[in-house]
Scaffold this active site. Structure first.
Site, PDB file in Angstrom:
ATOM      1  N   LEU A   1      28.320 -11.323  -4.707  1.00  0.00           N
ATOM      2  CA  LEU A   1      28.400  -9.895  -4.391  1.00  0.00           C
ATOM      3  C   LEU A   1      29.187  -9.648  -3.106  1.00  0.00           C
ATOM      4  O   LEU A   1      28.865  -8.745  -2.334  1.00  0.00           O
ATOM      5  CB  LEU A   1      26.979  -9.323  -4.278  1.00  0.00           C
ATOM      6  CG  LEU A   1      26.121  -9.477  -5.543  1.00  0.00           C
ATOM      7  CD1 LEU A   1      24.665  -9.110  -5.278  1.00  0.00           C
ATOM      8  CD2 LEU A   1      26.675  -8.631  -6.693  1.00  0.00           C
ATOM      9  N   GLY A   2      30.192 -10.474  -2.847  1.00  0.00           N
ATOM     10  CA  GLY A   2      31.035 -10.292  -1.658  1.00  0.00           C
ATOM     11  C   GLY A   2      30.204 -10.303  -0.393  1.00  0.00           C
ATOM     12  O   GLY A   2      29.337 -11.164  -0.214  1.00  0.00           O
TER      13      GLY A   2
ATOM     14  N   ARG B   1      38.825 -16.840   8.247  1.00  0.00           N
ATOM     15  CA  ARG B   1      40.096 -17.525   8.529  1.00  0.00           C
ATOM     16  C   ARG B   1      41.186 -17.003   7.600  1.00  0.00           C
ATOM     17  O   ARG B   1      40.900 -16.638   6.462  1.00  0.00           O
ATOM     18  CB  ARG B   1      39.936 -19.029   8.284  1.00  0.00           C
ATOM     19  CG  ARG B   1      38.916 -19.681   9.192  1.00  0.00           C
ATOM     20  CD  ARG B   1      38.718 -21.109   8.739  1.00  0.00           C
ATOM     21  NE  ARG B   1      37.894 -21.864   9.661  1.00  0.00           N
ATOM     22  CZ  ARG B   1      37.481 -23.103   9.418  1.00  0.00           C
ATOM     23  NH1 ARG B   1      37.820 -23.709   8.293  1.00  0.00           N
ATOM     24  NH2 ARG B   1      36.740 -23.742  10.300  1.00  0.00           N
TER      25      ARG B   1
ATOM     26  N   GLY C   1      45.407 -21.632  -6.622  1.00  0.00           N
ATOM     27  CA  GLY C   1      44.897 -21.786  -7.993  1.00  0.00           C
ATOM     28  C   GLY C   1      43.406 -22.064  -7.878  1.00  0.00           C
ATOM     29  O   GLY C   1      42.973 -22.859  -7.036  1.00  0.00           O
TER      30      GLY C   1
ATOM     31  N   GLY D   1      44.318 -17.162   5.108  1.00  0.00           N
ATOM     32  CA  GLY D   1      44.868 -18.079   4.095  1.00  0.00           C
ATOM     33  C   GLY D   1      43.830 -18.490   3.074  1.00  0.00           C
ATOM     34  O   GLY D   1      42.636 -18.198   3.212  1.00  0.00           O
TER      35      GLY D   1
ATOM     36  N   GLY E   1      41.387 -23.717  -9.692  1.00  0.00           N
ATOM     37  CA  GLY E   1      40.978 -25.103  -9.939  1.00  0.00           C
ATOM     38  C   GLY E   1      41.279 -25.983  -8.739  1.00  0.00           C
ATOM     39  O   GLY E   1      40.422 -26.731  -8.257  1.00  0.00           O
TER      40      GLY E   1
ATOM     41  N   ALA F   1      39.983 -17.425  -1.746  1.00  0.00           N
ATOM     42  CA  ALA F   1      39.284 -18.708  -1.917  1.00  0.00           C
ATOM     43  C   ALA F   1      37.818 -18.683  -1.480  1.00  0.00           C
ATOM     44  O   ALA F   1      37.159 -19.719  -1.496  1.00  0.00           O
ATOM     45  CB  ALA F   1      40.014 -19.867  -1.220  1.00  0.00           C
ATOM     46  N   ALA F   2      37.305 -17.495  -1.120  1.00  0.00           N
ATOM     47  CA  ALA F   2      35.879 -17.422  -0.740  1.00  0.00           C
ATOM     48  C   ALA F   2      34.997 -17.787  -1.927  1.00  0.00           C
ATOM     49  O   ALA F   2      34.016 -18.527  -1.798  1.00  0.00           O
ATOM     50  CB  ALA F   2      35.534 -16.024  -0.249  1.00  0.00           C
ATOM     51  N   GLY F   3      35.346 -17.260  -3.091  1.00  0.00           N
ATOM     52  CA  GLY F   3      34.562 -17.560  -4.294  1.00  0.00           C
ATOM     53  C   GLY F   3      34.678 -19.030  -4.673  1.00  0.00           C
ATOM     54  O   GLY F   3      33.689 -19.662  -5.084  1.00  0.00           O
ATOM     55  N   ASP F   4      35.877 -19.578  -4.536  1.00  0.00           N
ATOM     56  CA  ASP F   4      36.085 -21.000  -4.857  1.00  0.00           C
ATOM     57  C   ASP F   4      35.253 -21.878  -3.914  1.00  0.00           C
ATOM     58  O   ASP F   4      34.634 -22.860  -4.328  1.00  0.00           O
ATOM     59  CB  ASP F   4      37.578 -21.372  -4.715  1.00  0.00           C
ATOM     60  CG  ASP F   4      38.475 -20.442  -5.520  1.00  0.00           C
ATOM     61  OD1 ASP F   4      38.045 -19.992  -6.598  1.00  0.00           O
ATOM     62  OD2 ASP F   4      39.589 -20.146  -5.056  1.00  0.00           O
TER      63      ASP F   4
HETATM   64  P1  ATP Z   1      38.058 -15.606  -4.685  1.00  0.00           P
HETATM   65  O1  ATP Z   1      38.206 -15.254  -6.146  1.00  0.00           O
HETATM   66  O2  ATP Z   1      39.184 -15.097  -3.831  1.00  0.00           O
HETATM   67  O3  ATP Z   1      37.831 -17.059  -4.450  1.00  0.00           O
HETATM   68  P2  ATP Z   1      35.640 -13.951  -4.925  1.00  0.00           P
HETATM   69  O4  ATP Z   1      36.140 -12.568  -5.100  1.00  0.00           O
HETATM   70  O5  ATP Z   1      35.190 -14.649  -6.145  1.00  0.00           O
HETATM   71  O6  ATP Z   1      36.719 -14.850  -4.154  1.00  0.00           O
HETATM   72  P3  ATP Z   1      33.482 -12.834  -3.397  1.00  0.00           P
HETATM   73  O7  ATP Z   1      32.560 -12.373  -4.419  1.00  0.00           O
HETATM   74  O8  ATP Z   1      34.230 -11.775  -2.685  1.00  0.00           O
HETATM   75  O9  ATP Z   1      34.474 -13.971  -3.910  1.00  0.00           O
HETATM   76  O10 ATP Z   1      32.692 -13.681  -2.329  1.00  0.00           O
HETATM   77  C1  ATP Z   1      32.193 -14.971  -2.571  1.00  0.00           C
HETATM   78  C2  ATP Z   1      31.239 -15.312  -1.457  1.00  0.00           C
HETATM   79  O11 ATP Z   1      31.962 -15.269  -0.219  1.00  0.00           O
HETATM   80  C3  ATP Z   1      30.106 -14.326  -1.297  1.00  0.00           C
HETATM   81  O12 ATP Z   1      29.034 -14.624  -2.164  1.00  0.00           O
HETATM   82  C4  ATP Z   1      29.764 -14.525   0.182  1.00  0.00           C
HETATM   83  O13 ATP Z   1      29.029 -15.715   0.339  1.00  0.00           O
HETATM   84  C5  ATP Z   1      31.130 -14.751   0.809  1.00  0.00           C
HETATM   85  N1  ATP Z   1      31.753 -13.493   1.308  1.00  0.00           N
HETATM   86  C6  ATP Z   1      32.707 -12.752   0.687  1.00  0.00           C
HETATM   87  N2  ATP Z   1      33.058 -11.693   1.444  1.00  0.00           N
HETATM   88  C7  ATP Z   1      32.309 -11.767   2.554  1.00  0.00           C
HETATM   89  C8  ATP Z   1      32.207 -10.948   3.752  1.00  0.00           C
HETATM   90  N3  ATP Z   1      32.927  -9.842   3.914  1.00  0.00           N
HETATM   91  N4  ATP Z   1      31.322 -11.356   4.693  1.00  0.00           N
HETATM   92  C9  ATP Z   1      30.574 -12.475   4.556  1.00  0.00           C
HETATM   93  N5  ATP Z   1      30.631 -13.275   3.462  1.00  0.00           N
HETATM   94  C10 ATP Z   1      31.484 -12.925   2.488  1.00  0.00           C
HETATM   95  O1  RIB Z   2      40.623 -17.727  -6.062  1.00  0.00           O
HETATM   96  C1  RIB Z   2      41.826 -17.631  -5.369  1.00  0.00           C
HETATM   97  C2  RIB Z   2      42.979 -18.116  -6.231  1.00  0.00           C
HETATM   98  O2  RIB Z   2      43.105 -17.253  -7.335  1.00  0.00           O
HETATM   99  C3  RIB Z   2      44.321 -18.111  -5.530  1.00  0.00           C
HETATM  100  O3  RIB Z   2      44.599 -19.318  -4.861  1.00  0.00           O
HETATM  101  C4  RIB Z   2      45.306 -17.763  -6.616  1.00  0.00           C
HETATM  102  O4  RIB Z   2      46.056 -18.849  -7.066  1.00  0.00           O
HETATM  103  C5  RIB Z   2      44.457 -17.128  -7.713  1.00  0.00           C
HETATM  104  O5  RIB Z   2      44.635 -17.721  -8.912  1.00  0.00           O
END
Ligand code: ATP
Ligand code: RIB
Length: 310
Positions: A224-225, A288, A42, A290, A44, A252-255
């Protein structure tokens, strides 16, 4: 400030993570995956856990159901040091659930059943604010939008910086987000909010400008990923590259990015340094497997930063 106090308002989900998907199913067919596992998630809960691991006092306002999934999420949050005083149980509903369908390069699509997250109320946030003062409120969009809009208004009225991770992707009226300090969508969320896919630099700037003009935040921070991030404001048109790593799971990268940014900024770092640190934390996260288990501590992000250049 040594130890900021941050309130995270948002969703708590049990994630059903399916690895090794190669094809998307069509209606009436089944797709196969190779392995699966359950994991606390989640946006949050992930963000609050990341805030705690990044060295701040994390408080979470959210909703779980009266089921085992809810109990497990609460235990997980508390184990990580998140204060759950403002998490309520919904007597009748089920805890939120997301299926995380993992493909190649760490990318995924998910299907989200909000469950008890739908019951989150403005009163839950008001209650937290009546008992404590916070340096920042962080939130996302996996909850009733009226709550999101109300928090934006609160931010303006009470002068609390609001960080909005604008996920998951949805089209919402940008003017309802007035009052947010930072609005931070990823690529898909940027397109959903603006109708502009942030592919080229011109498109990135046009999308950021639209959000800035209509929602009037302090800053727009596009994620921007693997390409990094883009910061837009009256004074900023800054592309800040991320780190080159081999991504195996971006859950969870964005989180993580948002949480690390909030903590660093509250600790007094400038915007650019906070973003660079957030990139480092998110880069560790994507290497990593998960969601929550992949969120690094502040120390791990510091070590990564000292050993790598973007
Ligand atoms: P989520 O919703 O699953 O938490 P997200 O889609 O919001 O993630 P992204 O925009 O894909 O997140 O990425 C967030 C941050 O993670 C990016 O700004 C960057 O710092 C890092 N990141 C994501 N993908 C990569 C990658 N392939 N290599 C290096 N850094 C990455
Ligand atoms: O940002 C990642 C999260 O988005 C996951 O843990 C999942 O619960 C989804 O809501």
């Amino acid at each position: 400030m040594d130890r900021p106090k941050i309130l995270v308002v948002g969703s708590m989900n049990m994630d059903l993570v399916m690895y090794g998907m190669t094809d998307l199913p069509k209606w009436g067919t089944s797709a196969f995956c190779t392995e699966y596992q359950y994991a606390a998630g989640g946006k949050g809960l992930n963000q609050s856990l990341a805030v705690a691991l990044q060295g701040a006092d994390a408080f979470l306002a959210g909703r779980i159901g009266r089921d085992d999934n809810g109990k497990r999420l609460l235990e997980q949050a508390e184990k990580a040091g998140v204060r759950t005083d403002y998490v309520k149980r919904d007597e009748n509903g089920l805890t939120g659930l997301s299926t995380m369908n993992m493909g190649e390069d760490g990318k995924y699509f998910s299907i989200y059943a909000p469950g008890a997250n739908r019951k989150l109320e403005i009163a839950d946030v008001e209650n937290a604010l009546a008992h404590q003062s916070f340096d920042m409120i962080a939130m996302q969009l996996e909850m009733p939008l009226e709550v999101v809009y109300h928090i934006c208004e609160l931010g303006r009225k009470r002068q609390i910086p609001i960080f909005l991770d604008a996920g998951p992707a949805m089209s919402i009226p940008l003017e309802r987000l007035r009052g947010a300090f930072v609005i931070s969508p990823n690529e898909a969320e940027t397109e959903a909010l603006t109708g502009i896919a942030p592919d080229t630099m011109e498109q990135i700037e046009a999308a950021a400008e639209k959000i800035y003009r209509e929602a009037e935040p302090g800053y727009v921070l596009l994620k921007l990923g693997s390409r990094g991030a883009y910061l837009y404001s009256r004074e900023h048109r800054d592309y800040i590259p991320g780190f080159r790593v081999k991504a195996i799971d971006t859950t969870a990268a964005g989180d993580t990015f948002g949480a690390a940014f909030c903590v660093q900024y509250c600790m007094g770092k400038c915007l650019e340094d906070s973003i660079r640190f957030a990139h480092a934390a998110a880069a560790v996260c994507v290497t990593r497997k998960g969601g929550q288990p992949s969120i690094p501590t502040k120390k791990e992000a510091e070590e990564f930063l000292s050993e790598h250049t973007p």
